[in-house]
Design an enzyme around this catalytic site. Structure first.
Site, mmCIF file in Angstrom:
data_model
loop_
_atom_site.group_PDB
_atom_site.id
_atom_site.type_symbol
_atom_site.label_atom_id
_atom_site.label_comp_id
_atom_site.label_asym_id
_atom_site.label_seq_id
_atom_site.Cartn_x
_atom_site.Cartn_y
_atom_site.Cartn_z
ATOM 1 N N PHE A 137 -11.100 -19.232 -5.519
ATOM 2 C CA PHE A 137 -10.793 -18.847 -4.139
ATOM 3 C C PHE A 137 -12.094 -18.882 -3.348
ATOM 4 O O PHE A 137 -13.179 -18.968 -3.937
ATOM 5 C CB PHE A 137 -10.211 -17.422 -4.132
ATOM 6 N N ARG A 180 -13.237 -10.556 5.220
ATOM 7 C CA ARG A 180 -12.561 -10.281 3.954
ATOM 8 C C ARG A 180 -12.470 -11.548 3.115
ATOM 9 O O ARG A 180 -12.168 -12.619 3.639
ATOM 10 C CB ARG A 180 -11.154 -9.747 4.206
ATOM 11 N N GLN A 184 -10.018 -11.514 11.472
ATOM 12 C CA GLN A 184 -10.187 -12.738 10.689
ATOM 13 C C GLN A 184 -9.236 -13.862 11.121
ATOM 14 O O GLN A 184 -8.039 -13.644 11.271
ATOM 15 C CB GLN A 184 -9.924 -12.442 9.211
ATOM 16 N N HIS A 195 -7.861 -17.354 9.722
ATOM 17 C CA HIS A 195 -7.718 -18.074 8.450
ATOM 18 C C HIS A 195 -7.907 -19.562 8.718
ATOM 19 O O HIS A 195 -7.394 -20.079 9.706
ATOM 20 C CB HIS A 195 -6.331 -17.804 7.861
ATOM 21 N N GLU A 200 -5.130 -20.213 0.747
ATOM 22 C CA GLU A 200 -6.457 -20.618 0.320
ATOM 23 C C GLU A 200 -6.393 -21.175 -1.107
ATOM 24 O O GLU A 200 -7.267 -21.932 -1.529
ATOM 25 C CB GLU A 200 -7.357 -19.372 0.346
ATOM 26 N N ASP A 249 1.287 -0.610 14.569
ATOM 27 C CA ASP A 249 1.896 0.717 14.729
ATOM 28 C C ASP A 249 0.989 1.843 14.199
ATOM 29 O O ASP A 249 0.730 2.823 14.898
ATOM 30 C CB ASP A 249 3.251 0.805 13.998
ATOM 31 N N ARG A 264 -14.041 -17.402 4.480
ATOM 32 C CA ARG A 264 -13.126 -17.825 5.544
ATOM 33 C C ARG A 264 -13.790 -17.969 6.907
ATOM 34 O O ARG A 264 -13.491 -18.903 7.650
ATOM 35 C CB ARG A 264 -11.960 -16.832 5.644
ATOM 36 N N SER A 307 -7.242 -8.520 -0.171
ATOM 37 C CA SER A 307 -6.370 -7.624 0.609
ATOM 38 C C SER A 307 -5.261 -7.063 -0.265
ATOM 39 O O SER A 307 -4.944 -5.867 -0.186
ATOM 40 C CB SER A 307 -5.781 -8.331 1.827
ATOM 41 N N HIS A 336 -5.222 -14.058 11.309
ATOM 42 C CA HIS A 336 -4.616 -13.774 10.014
ATOM 43 C C HIS A 336 -4.708 -12.313 9.594
ATOM 44 O O HIS A 336 -3.788 -11.782 8.978
ATOM 45 C CB HIS A 336 -5.311 -14.647 8.963
ATOM 46 N N ALA A 338 0.834 -1.200 0.000
ATOM 47 C CA ALA A 338 0.000 0.000 0.000
ATOM 48 C C ALA A 338 0.871 1.254 0.000
ATOM 49 O O ALA A 338 0.635 2.195 -0.758
ATOM 50 C CB ALA A 338 -0.936 0.005 1.209
ATOM 51 N N LEU A 385 0.971 -19.632 7.569
ATOM 52 C CA LEU A 385 -0.170 -19.755 6.657
ATOM 53 C C LEU A 385 0.018 -20.828 5.578
ATOM 54 O O LEU A 385 1.094 -20.988 5.028
ATOM 55 C CB LEU A 385 -0.345 -18.403 5.961
#
Lengths: 314, 569
Positions: free
Chosen positions: B113, B381, B226, B228, B241, B207, B272, B386, B336, B14, B238
């Site tokens: 998915f 989600r 969430q 997972h 998926e 943070d 999920r 994401s 997750h 991001a 992890l």
């Protein structure tokens, strides 16, 4: 599972120089070296500094020397090491890079080399409205090199970088392959020309250390060999460096049973580049007492080596 | 005092996308990150990124799946933007160099998915996040972005509710510096380490959420955390998926494909929250083994596994001692992601530009990625949304922050007093007598309490107990003392500062969770098992009040074209 960790410590703020400290840790059955170090940091000595994050071999933070070999601490399982390498696990910072504190090294040199190979796609011609149409095979061929997480393990163990800091090194050149071989890239010729220069692909001595060190099976040395092939196939190598390098390699070993490093550099780069462009490398090697012998001696069984070559018709 | 028109805190996807956009628009941009950018946790996203790029797909279908996945808590105007802008963003990533897997025609391929009605998840084997992250980093090398790497942001500087910059510590030297900016974008990722165990990296410590909250911004829907469905028992790592997307089964101890019972249509590919609940039910009813059920990939065959799921092969071998070609791997639901985050509008702004003061924010402060809540994920989600969120809203906050920076003047900062404040804070921690409490013990106390009370299933008693534990840890927080009082690469000190951030955020999660007296998305309550649209189709918002105490409120959900329906898979 109990384990003994022997950790190299160094704190620039203390009078004490670099030294080793031993810690006993109790780990779960499939505990990693990283978990051992975190246990030390969390419960025994919070002053131990290391970089780490994902715990799953994808962020590339926790490269360090474990029993002398550069590995990811999160991927090195304590039980495996105990079984094959003995009870004491020695942990040291990566090589070829200056230590900041304990297991943390300054990786500036690593990033500078990666930046030097122009690590970004340089397409030419009109941009498609949507995606470039390319085959899955062409993409997956690049994925091998894209596996690189830039952890530094290969650079830490590179035997050329130990004596020649100007070498682009295994990580940067593996990334270089990823762009040179990308059908979407428009700068292939310029790239291959620059990787063909001294400090580039011909400086690799094929010692295999990077292949062994890489935790993601990128096999950087093989990617360097891929670039060498591309250089030769695309007739980039107008000065015939590649061919001369290979011939020099063969001649030296055939003649004396071992590599004639002086002769190899002379043959690969030719006069006067060998004499001028590589002079500073020679001087640095002399200063570090790592200069190859000027008078090249044969090994005892050189005659037999020569016979092998003759039988192979080389 | 370094000064940049746009300052980005956080070096993941991001942040990079925001930096790229703002730079493209001619801004003087810099990025501050507590780790080297390619170490960011975006790299750990495995399965893929959603976008309706196939001919038989549409962005409206993607949007509907996302709305339904969110259990109708997502803001539909934001979801429409996310899904309609997705294809162009994916194509632009491809043109930058992402080596997406291809169809036979050479186009970007998509895999199945959870919770999606068609194959919509674009992917690079099972290392999509890492490849996206590295390609974005390459673009920043190309554009010569200024990156302050290994700088830890301690506080934001706000004057008259307007952001002025931040104060940060250079980790390798301990130097403290003030950074001045017109716009500041928080892109610091999730809250993973608030929970123990978690799939998230050790650096994921809430943070940004804590910095924004303390500075006066709003945290929204923080109870929406969430779990997972497929994480490894040993260390919580992890398993994508994408494994189920490629056809893997979930089995209980009797070898039954139990998802047939819970989601007859979608089975393993339900969303999920649904799958994690089903697994927990199986384990609770005695059909698990050692707290786990199994993920079975054997029938997928060696070729598919080694080309499309090779990282999973490797991780299962290393961390579960399981060869997935030959045996099912034990898995369990694990923390997750957080759908909640810093409340922003669709351009990343934390403040309400309508002038109606519908929520509290800080002018000039932006947020994007997991630390933000736009809100596109609502109560749950979907996998692959994401990465998309970081790319679309990262870009939009790059644009938003540029527009704002162009329209505003620099805010004055009393540099010396800010630096003195940060130095005093560290001095106080160093001055504590040695032999006090250890950070790690308090952190794990908080993490276990969160996982006990605010996980897959929740109830009032459990959540209250968790909140009490978190507050008890916070009460003891000042008694922590350090082994390391040096300046250079002092991770001992960082751990304390991070724990302080996490405790604030853990409390907000607890407050919101207790007060949402219904079951929606990831918030599944045993004492209120049904969704209650009449009372709770609204966002939980929490701010600090004048006394520095958390204050709870609610704001409405934005609906455009999808009325809430019963949610089945």
């Amino acid at each position: 599972m109990d384990a003994t960790f022997k950790v190299q410590r160094y704190d620039p703020e203390s009078q004490e120089g670099s030294h080793y400290e031993e810690f006993e840790v109790d780990l779960p059955e499939y505990g990693s070296v990283l978990e051992g170090l975190l246990d030390i940091r969390d419960h025994q000595d919070g002053s131990l500094s290391l970089r780490c994050s994902c715990r799953s071999a994808i962020c590339g933070s926790c490269s360090m020397k474990i029993n002398g070999e550069s590995r990811l601490a999160c991927k090195a399982m304590v039980s495996d090491i105990k079984e094959t390498e003995g009870d004491i696990i020695t942990v040291e910072p990566m090589g070829n890079m200056p230590v900041i504190k304990d297991l943390v090294v300054n990786m500036d040199m690593f990033w500078e080399k990666v930046e030097k190979i122009e690590p970004y796609l340089q397409p030419t011609g009109p941009e498609p409205e949507k995606e470039y149409l390319v085959s899955n095979d062409e993409m997956m061929k690049l994925a091998v090199a894209m596996n690189c997480i830039m952890c530094g393990a290969c650079v830490s163990d590179c035997t050329v970088l130990e004596v020649d800091k100007t070498f682009l090194g295994p990580a940067a050149l593996a990334k270089a392959f990823r762009f040179a071989a990308d059908p979407r890239d428009g700068a292939q010729e310029e790239r291959l020309e620059s990787y063909n220069e001294p400090t580039g692909v011909w400086d690799c001595t094929r010692c295999f250390m990077c292949v062994q060190a890489c935790p993601k099976d990128v096999a950087p040395m093989e990617r360097i060999m891929d670039i060498r092939s591309m250089v030769v196939e695309n007739e980039i190598d107008k000065k015939g460096r590649g061919q001369r390098h290979i011939q020099g390699f063969i001649d030296g070993v055939k003649h004396s049973g071992r590599l004639d490093e002086f002769g190899l550099a002379r043959k690969t780069f030719g006069f006067p580049i060998w004499a001028f462009e590589l002079a500073d490398l020679g001087i640095r090697r002399i200063l570090r007492l790592r200069l190859p012998p000027i008078i090249h001696k044969s090994i005892k069984s050189a005659k037999n080596v020569k016979k092998i070559f003759e039988n192979l018709g080389v | 005092m370094p000064q940049h028109q746009v300052l980005i805190v956080g070096g993941g996807l991001a942040g990079m996308r925001a930096a790229q956009k703002a730079q493209e628009l001619g801004m003087d941009v810099a990025m501050i990150s507590k780790i080297f950018p390619t170490r960011s946790h975006s790299a750990a996203a495995q399965g893929g990124v959603q976008a309706a790029v196939s001919e038989d797909d549409s962005w409206e279908s993607h949007a509907y799946d996302t709305v339904k996945g969110s259990d109708y808590l997502g803001d539909q105007d934001a979801i429409e933007i996310l899904c309609s802008e997705a294809p162009d963003d994916i194509y632009s990533l491809e043109r930058m160099g992402v080596v997406f897997n291809r169809t036979e025609e050479g186009k970007i391929d998509a895999r199945a998915f959870g919770g999606t009605s068609v194959k919509r998840t674009c992917y690079v084997a099972d290392q999509t996040g890492q490849v996206l992250l590295h390609v974005m980093w390459e673009q920043l090398i190309k554009s010569g972005l200024k990156v302050y790497s290994e700088w830890f942001v301690m506080d934001l500087i706000v004057e008259d509710n307007k952001v002025a910059g931040c104060v940060a510590m250079e980790i390798p030297t301990g130097k403290i510096e003030v950074f001045r900016s017109k716009s500041l974008i928080l892109a610091t990722g999730g809250i993973g380490q608030v929970y123990s165990p978690t799939t998230n990296g050790l650096v994921v410590t809430a943070d940004g959420q804590a910095l924004a909250y303390k500075a006066g911004a709003t945290l929204m829907d923080m109870e929406m955390v969430q779990h997972h469905p497929t994480t490894m028992q040993a260390n919580g790592v992890l398993i994508t998926e994408g494994a189920r997307g490629e056809g893997a089964y979930l089995l209980n101890s009797k070898g039954e494909r139990f998802m047939e019972k819970y989601a007859p249509n979608m089975k393993e590919l339900a969303s999920r929250d649904v799958v994690s609940r089903a697994e927990t039910m199986e384990i609770r009813e005695g059909r698990g083994v050692d707290g786990c059920v199994f993920l079975d990939l054997r029938h997928l065959g060696r070729d598919l596994i080694m080309t499309k799921l090779s990282q999973i092969y490797e991780l299962s071998r290393d961390y579960a001692n399981t060869n997935i070609l030959e045996a099912p791997v034990p898995i369990q639901p694990g923390h997750h992601y957080i759908m909640g985050g810093i409340k922003t509008d669709v351009d990343g702004r934390t403040w309400d530009v309508s002038g109606q003061n519908r929520w509290q924010g800080v002018e000039g402060l932006f947020a994007a990625g997991e630390c933000a809540n736009v809100s596109v994920h609502g109560g749950n989600r979907l996998g692959g949304n994401s990465l998309l969120d970081t790319i679309v809203f990262g870009r939009r906050s790059g644009q938003g922050s540029t527009d704002y920076a162009k329209s505003t003047d620099w805010v004055n900062i009393d540099e010396n007093s800010v630096i003195r404040g940060a130095e005093d804070k560290i001095k106080e921690i160093f001055a504590r007598p040695s032999g006090g409490l250890r950070t790690a013990n308090l952190r794990s106390e908080m993490g276990s309490a969160m996982n006990d009370g605010i996980a897959v299933f929740r109830n009032e008693e459990g959540m209250k107990k968790t909140l009490e534990s978190v507050r008890s840890v916070r009460d003891r927080f000042p008694k922590i003392s350090l082994d390391n009082k040096g300046k250079i690469f002092n991770t001992d000190l960082l751990s304390v500062l991070e724990l302080e951030f996490m405790l604030d955020v853990a409390e907000v999660i607890g407050i919101g969770a207790i007060e949402r007296k219904e079951s929606r998305g990831a918030h599944a309550r045993e004492d209120y098992p049904d969704r209650n649209d009449e009372e709770y189709l609204k966002h939980t918002v929490v701010n600090l009040d004048e006394n520095g105490e958390p204050k709870l409120n609610y704001i409405p959900v934005t609906m455009t074209q999808w009325e809430p329906q019963v949610r089945t898979y």
